[in-house]
Design an enzyme around this catalytic site. Structure first.
Site, PDB file in Angstrom:
ATOM      1  N   SER A  72      -8.606 -24.838 -28.060  1.00 17.93           N
ATOM      2  CA  SER A  72      -9.891 -25.010 -28.752  1.00 17.93           C
ATOM      3  C   SER A  72     -11.032 -25.299 -27.786  1.00 17.93           C
ATOM      4  O   SER A  72     -10.846 -25.963 -26.766  1.00 17.93           O
ATOM      5  CB  SER A  72      -9.816 -26.175 -29.743  1.00 17.93           C
ATOM      6  OG  SER A  72      -8.762 -26.002 -30.636  1.00 17.93           O
ATOM      7  N   GLN A 106      -2.130 -28.705 -24.806  1.00 17.68           N
ATOM      8  CA  GLN A 106      -2.502 -27.361 -25.263  1.00 17.68           C
ATOM      9  C   GLN A 106      -3.995 -27.112 -25.046  1.00 17.68           C
ATOM     10  O   GLN A 106      -4.818 -27.796 -25.656  1.00 17.68           O
ATOM     11  CB  GLN A 106      -2.170 -27.273 -26.757  1.00 17.68           C
ATOM     12  CG  GLN A 106      -2.592 -26.017 -27.456  1.00 17.68           C
ATOM     13  CD  GLN A 106      -2.563 -26.210 -28.982  1.00 17.68           C
ATOM     14  OE1 GLN A 106      -2.692 -27.312 -29.477  1.00 17.68           O
ATOM     15  NE2 GLN A 106      -2.405 -25.129 -29.701  1.00 17.68           N
ATOM     16  N   GLY A 107      -4.343 -26.134 -24.234  1.00 19.29           N
ATOM     17  CA  GLY A 107      -5.750 -25.851 -23.925  1.00 19.29           C
ATOM     18  C   GLY A 107      -6.267 -24.621 -24.616  1.00 19.29           C
ATOM     19  O   GLY A 107      -6.470 -23.571 -23.979  1.00 19.29           O
ATOM     20  N   SER A 120      -5.104 -32.796 -27.375  1.00 22.01           N
ATOM     21  CA  SER A 120      -4.277 -33.978 -27.644  1.00 22.01           C
ATOM     22  C   SER A 120      -3.481 -34.342 -26.398  1.00 22.01           C
ATOM     23  O   SER A 120      -2.807 -33.488 -25.799  1.00 22.01           O
ATOM     24  CB  SER A 120      -3.287 -33.687 -28.770  1.00 22.01           C
ATOM     25  OG  SER A 120      -3.957 -33.249 -29.906  1.00 22.01           O
ATOM     26  N   GLU A 146       4.335 -23.138 -33.447  1.00 14.53           N
ATOM     27  CA  GLU A 146       3.744 -24.426 -33.805  1.00 14.53           C
ATOM     28  C   GLU A 146       3.770 -24.642 -35.317  1.00 14.53           C
ATOM     29  O   GLU A 146       3.907 -25.759 -35.794  1.00 14.53           O
ATOM     30  CB  GLU A 146       2.280 -24.477 -33.316  1.00 14.53           C
ATOM     31  CG  GLU A 146       1.580 -25.794 -33.592  1.00 14.53           C
ATOM     32  CD  GLU A 146       0.102 -25.798 -33.171  1.00 14.53           C
ATOM     33  OE1 GLU A 146      -0.490 -24.709 -33.048  1.00 14.53           O
ATOM     34  OE2 GLU A 146      -0.445 -26.895 -32.959  1.00 14.53           O
ATOM     35  N   GLU A 206      -7.312 -23.232 -44.643  1.00 13.34           N
ATOM     36  CA  GLU A 206      -8.053 -22.025 -45.075  1.00 13.34           C
ATOM     37  C   GLU A 206      -7.624 -20.827 -44.228  1.00 13.34           C
ATOM     38  O   GLU A 206      -7.406 -19.719 -44.739  1.00 13.34           O
ATOM     39  CB  GLU A 206      -9.575 -22.223 -44.939  1.00 13.34           C
ATOM     40  CG  GLU A 206     -10.191 -23.186 -45.933  1.00 13.34           C
ATOM     41  CD  GLU A 206      -9.984 -24.653 -45.564  1.00 13.34           C
ATOM     42  OE1 GLU A 206      -9.575 -24.938 -44.425  1.00 13.34           O
ATOM     43  OE2 GLU A 206     -10.205 -25.523 -46.426  1.00 13.34           O
TER      44      GLU A 206
HETATM   45  C1  FAD Z   1      -4.571 -33.596 -35.124  1.00  9.33           C
HETATM   46  C2  FAD Z   1      -5.187 -32.439 -34.369  1.00  9.33           C
HETATM   47  C3  FAD Z   1      -4.691 -32.114 -33.110  1.00  9.33           C
HETATM   48  C4  FAD Z   1      -5.268 -31.067 -32.378  1.00  9.33           C
HETATM   49  N1  FAD Z   1      -4.796 -30.813 -31.119  1.00  9.33           N
HETATM   50  C5  FAD Z   1      -5.313 -29.790 -30.405  1.00  9.33           C
HETATM   51  C6  FAD Z   1      -4.839 -29.531 -29.083  1.00  9.33           C
HETATM   52  O1  FAD Z   1      -3.998 -30.251 -28.550  1.00  9.33           O
HETATM   53  N2  FAD Z   1      -5.366 -28.479 -28.391  1.00  9.33           N
HETATM   54  C7  FAD Z   1      -6.305 -27.661 -28.945  1.00  9.33           C
HETATM   55  O2  FAD Z   1      -6.685 -26.691 -28.291  1.00  9.33           O
HETATM   56  N3  FAD Z   1      -6.821 -27.904 -30.190  1.00  9.33           N
HETATM   57  C8  FAD Z   1      -6.350 -28.954 -30.924  1.00  9.33           C
HETATM   58  N4  FAD Z   1      -6.850 -29.235 -32.175  1.00  9.33           N
HETATM   59  C9  FAD Z   1      -7.981 -28.461 -32.660  1.00  9.33           C
HETATM   60  C10 FAD Z   1      -7.666 -27.523 -33.834  1.00  9.33           C
HETATM   61  O3  FAD Z   1      -6.905 -26.435 -33.416  1.00  9.33           O
HETATM   62  C11 FAD Z   1      -9.018 -27.084 -34.420  1.00  9.33           C
HETATM   63  O4  FAD Z   1      -9.663 -28.245 -34.897  1.00  9.33           O
HETATM   64  C12 FAD Z   1      -8.840 -26.102 -35.577  1.00  9.33           C
HETATM   65  O5  FAD Z   1      -8.380 -24.867 -35.106  1.00  9.33           O
HETATM   66  C13 FAD Z   1     -10.158 -25.894 -36.358  1.00  9.33           C
HETATM   67  O6  FAD Z   1     -11.193 -25.564 -35.497  1.00  9.33           O
HETATM   68  P1  FAD Z   1     -12.595 -26.345 -35.559  1.00  9.33           P
HETATM   69  O7  FAD Z   1     -12.301 -27.808 -35.486  1.00  9.33           O
HETATM   70  O8  FAD Z   1     -13.463 -25.774 -34.491  1.00  9.33           O
HETATM   71  O9  FAD Z   1     -13.189 -26.063 -36.991  1.00  9.33           O
HETATM   72  P2  FAD Z   1     -14.010 -24.774 -37.449  1.00  9.33           P
HETATM   73  O10 FAD Z   1     -13.330 -23.544 -36.957  1.00  9.33           O
HETATM   74  O11 FAD Z   1     -15.444 -24.970 -37.056  1.00  9.33           O
HETATM   75  O12 FAD Z   1     -13.871 -24.832 -39.020  1.00  9.33           O
HETATM   76  C14 FAD Z   1     -14.709 -25.659 -39.845  1.00  9.33           C
HETATM   77  C15 FAD Z   1     -14.342 -25.395 -41.299  1.00  9.33           C
HETATM   78  O13 FAD Z   1     -14.637 -24.027 -41.639  1.00  9.33           O
HETATM   79  C16 FAD Z   1     -13.480 -23.400 -42.193  1.00  9.33           C
HETATM   80  N5  FAD Z   1     -13.411 -22.002 -41.772  1.00  9.33           N
HETATM   81  C17 FAD Z   1     -13.643 -21.506 -40.536  1.00  9.33           C
HETATM   82  N6  FAD Z   1     -13.451 -20.165 -40.523  1.00  9.33           N
HETATM   83  C18 FAD Z   1     -13.077 -19.815 -41.775  1.00  9.33           C
HETATM   84  C19 FAD Z   1     -12.716 -18.572 -42.377  1.00  9.33           C
HETATM   85  N7  FAD Z   1     -12.707 -17.412 -41.697  1.00  9.33           N
HETATM   86  N8  FAD Z   1     -12.375 -18.564 -43.702  1.00  9.33           N
HETATM   87  C20 FAD Z   1     -12.374 -19.731 -44.422  1.00  9.33           C
HETATM   88  N9  FAD Z   1     -12.712 -20.953 -43.886  1.00  9.33           N
HETATM   89  C21 FAD Z   1     -13.050 -20.982 -42.575  1.00  9.33           C
HETATM   90  C22 FAD Z   1     -12.306 -24.159 -41.631  1.00  9.33           C
HETATM   91  O14 FAD Z   1     -11.149 -24.032 -42.446  1.00  9.33           O
HETATM   92  C23 FAD Z   1     -12.851 -25.586 -41.607  1.00  9.33           C
HETATM   93  O15 FAD Z   1     -12.710 -26.185 -42.864  1.00  9.33           O
HETATM   94  C24 FAD Z   1      -6.332 -30.311 -32.926  1.00  9.33           C
HETATM   95  C25 FAD Z   1      -6.842 -30.659 -34.190  1.00  9.33           C
HETATM   96  C26 FAD Z   1      -6.285 -31.708 -34.897  1.00  9.33           C
HETATM   97  C27 FAD Z   1      -6.854 -32.067 -36.238  1.00  9.33           C
END
Ligand code: FAD
Length: 405
Positions: free
Chosen positions: A135, A132-133, A167, A251, A383
């Site tokens: 993030s 999945q591309g 992933s 998903e 969240e």
């Molecule tokens: C096990 C796992 C597998 C994954 N696999 C993939 C994958 O295959 N492909 C892919 O593309 N991505 C993947 N991801 C990424 C995942 O989609 C992102 O980590 C997730 O969407 C959160 O984005 P971020 O890490 O940039 O955190 P951020 O968006 O930076 O968030 C940081 C914190 O701020 C909080 N926050 C942010 N905005 C708000 C808001 N508006 N209101 C309240 N709180 C907020 C969040 O809840 C979090 O606690 C994976 C993640 C995990 C943990």
């Protein structure tokens, strides 16, 4: 709501359970040790077993039960799919989230007929594995802020940018890529989805290791990657956000959360019934009994939620209900963590060892305690799910994105 199954569905459910019971005896220790979900990517033996099971699902005609027959599916309903998914997770068997559950579903709904016929059968047979591309380093929760671009040049799109947390990219053949096709657009407008071969020149996959050194995540870099225009899903530019929001729901609304926690809890109940502390079985301790009973209630509530979502989907009016998917996702993700936390707490010091002969239940408590926090982040954080429930489900005003720069 009437949850009565037909005679055929009851027979199929039994057949699924028997199949998984027998096949899962063949799983190598590496598969069990690595937690069986995303961590299937960690070891060669675990990955080989994943592919073996995908082949077995295809042989049985069960890989995509609810997809139409012309695209390799079994032409059954979401109910049969739900029963299969439930048995699969109950026995801890491999699941193809990215190909079958996410991208394949989106292709069924949004792709052109030519794309459906070309893309779906190799997903069903297990020949092609997807990742999945979505993030990026500056676009996670705020996915619509992504900056990877795909610019049309003749019969191709030229892709530049970076994806992260991808992933299993190192084990996959293709990626479903969300990129900006309109450079002047902002946020969700101007995005498109592409079916991209990871072997194309200009793609570089770099590992992002867990703290213990395991390799699940990757960064995927795109430098002037030329993707055929025929891989633009749906054939129309700038429809990618609508497609992606629907894919997110596929998903998030998973029975797997509840069947998976059921299995963990059942194993743990066996443990407390057979393990003594201070001369008495753990199962005789009232506090332990109450904690386990509460988890059982939560799992049954979650299972009902997953079934009611499936029944509503069957009636055809909820396919893209973001709020229902988010409810299932937030409850299921947090439940996984609650089960791991209670299990670790009750096991005491033994719950903190993982790869050791002293680790009860092959270290699942310690493994789950560390890994299951990821269920509250992957697929959109808890969240964000609560924001969606408040906004779409409960009709509260949508919160504006606040720019921090
Ligand atoms: C096990 C796992 C597998 C994954 N696999 C993939 C994958 O295959 N492909 C892919 O593309 N991505 C993947 N991801 C990424 C995942 O989609 C992102 O980590 C997730 O969407 C959160 O984005 P971020 O890490 O940039 O955190 P951020 O968006 O930076 O968030 C940081 C914190 O701020 C909080 N926050 C942010 N905005 C708000 C808001 N508006 N209101 C309240 N709180 C907020 C969040 O809840 C979090 O606690 C994976 C993640 C995990 C943990």
């Amino acid at each position: 709501m009437d949850y009565n199954l037909t005679k055929q569905q009851i027979a199929l459910k039994k057949e699924f359970e028997h199949f998984f019971q027998e096949e899962m005896k063949k799983a190598p220790p590496e598969y069990w040790q690595s937690g069986q979900f995303e961590t299937v990517y960690i070891s060669d033996a675990g990955w080989e077993f994943y592919k073996y099971m995908k082949g077995r699902y295809a042989e049985k005609g069960w890989a995509a039960l609810a997809w139409p027959i012309e695209y390799g599916g079994a032409g059954l309903t979401l109910m049969e799919q739900l029963l299969f998914d439930e048995a699969q997770s109950l026995y801890g068997a491999p699941r193809d989230i990215y190909g079958i559950r996410m991208f394949g579903q989106a292709v069924l709904v949004f792709a052109t007929e030519e794309q459906r016929k070309r893309i779906l059968p190799p997903i069903v047979s297990g020949e092609i594995q997807y990742c999945q591309g979505w993030s990026e380093p500056n676009a996670g929760s705020d996915l619509a802020a992504l900056t990877t671009t795909a610019v049309r040049d003749g019969n191709e799109y030229v892709v530049n940018g970076q994806k992260t947390w991808t992933s299993g990219a190192h084990r996959s053949d293709k990626i479903f890529l969300l990129a900006r096709t309109d450079p002047n657009s902002s946020r969700g407008e101007g995005l498109s989805v592409f079916n991209v071969d990871l072997k194309l020149p200009g793609i570089e996959i770099r590992p992002v290791h867990f703290m213990n050194g395991d390799h699940v995540f990757n960064e995927v870099y795109f430098t002037d990657v030329r993707v055929p225009a025929s891989e633009l899903i749906g054939g129309e530019e700038n429809d990618g956000w609508r497609q992606t929001r629907a894919t997110m729901n596929f998903e998030r609304s998973l029975i797997a959360f509840f069947a998976g926690t059921r299995r963990r809890l059942d194993e743990f109940i066996e443990y407390v019934k057979t393990t003594k502390r201070d001369g008495r079985y753990l199962a005789e301790n009232p506090i332990i009994r109450h904690k386990i009973a509460q988890l059982h209630v939560d799992i049954e509530v979650g299972r009902s939620l997953a079934y009611s979502t499936a029944f509503a989907e069957l009636s055809g009016n909820m396919l893209f209900s973001a709020a229902a998917a988010s409810e299932s996702r937030v409850f299921g993700g947090e439940l996984y963590q609650r089960v791991a936390n209670v299990t670790t707490e009750i096991m005491g010091l033994y719950g903190q060892v993982e790869s050791s002969r002293w680790a009860p239940l092959h270290g699942i408590a310690s493994d789950g305690y560390q890994f299951n926090i990821g269920f509250n982040i992957g697929g959109g954080t808890s969240e964000i799910q609560r924001n969606i429930i408040a906004w779409i489900g409960l009709g509260m005003p949508r919160l504006k994105t606040v720019k921090t720069k």
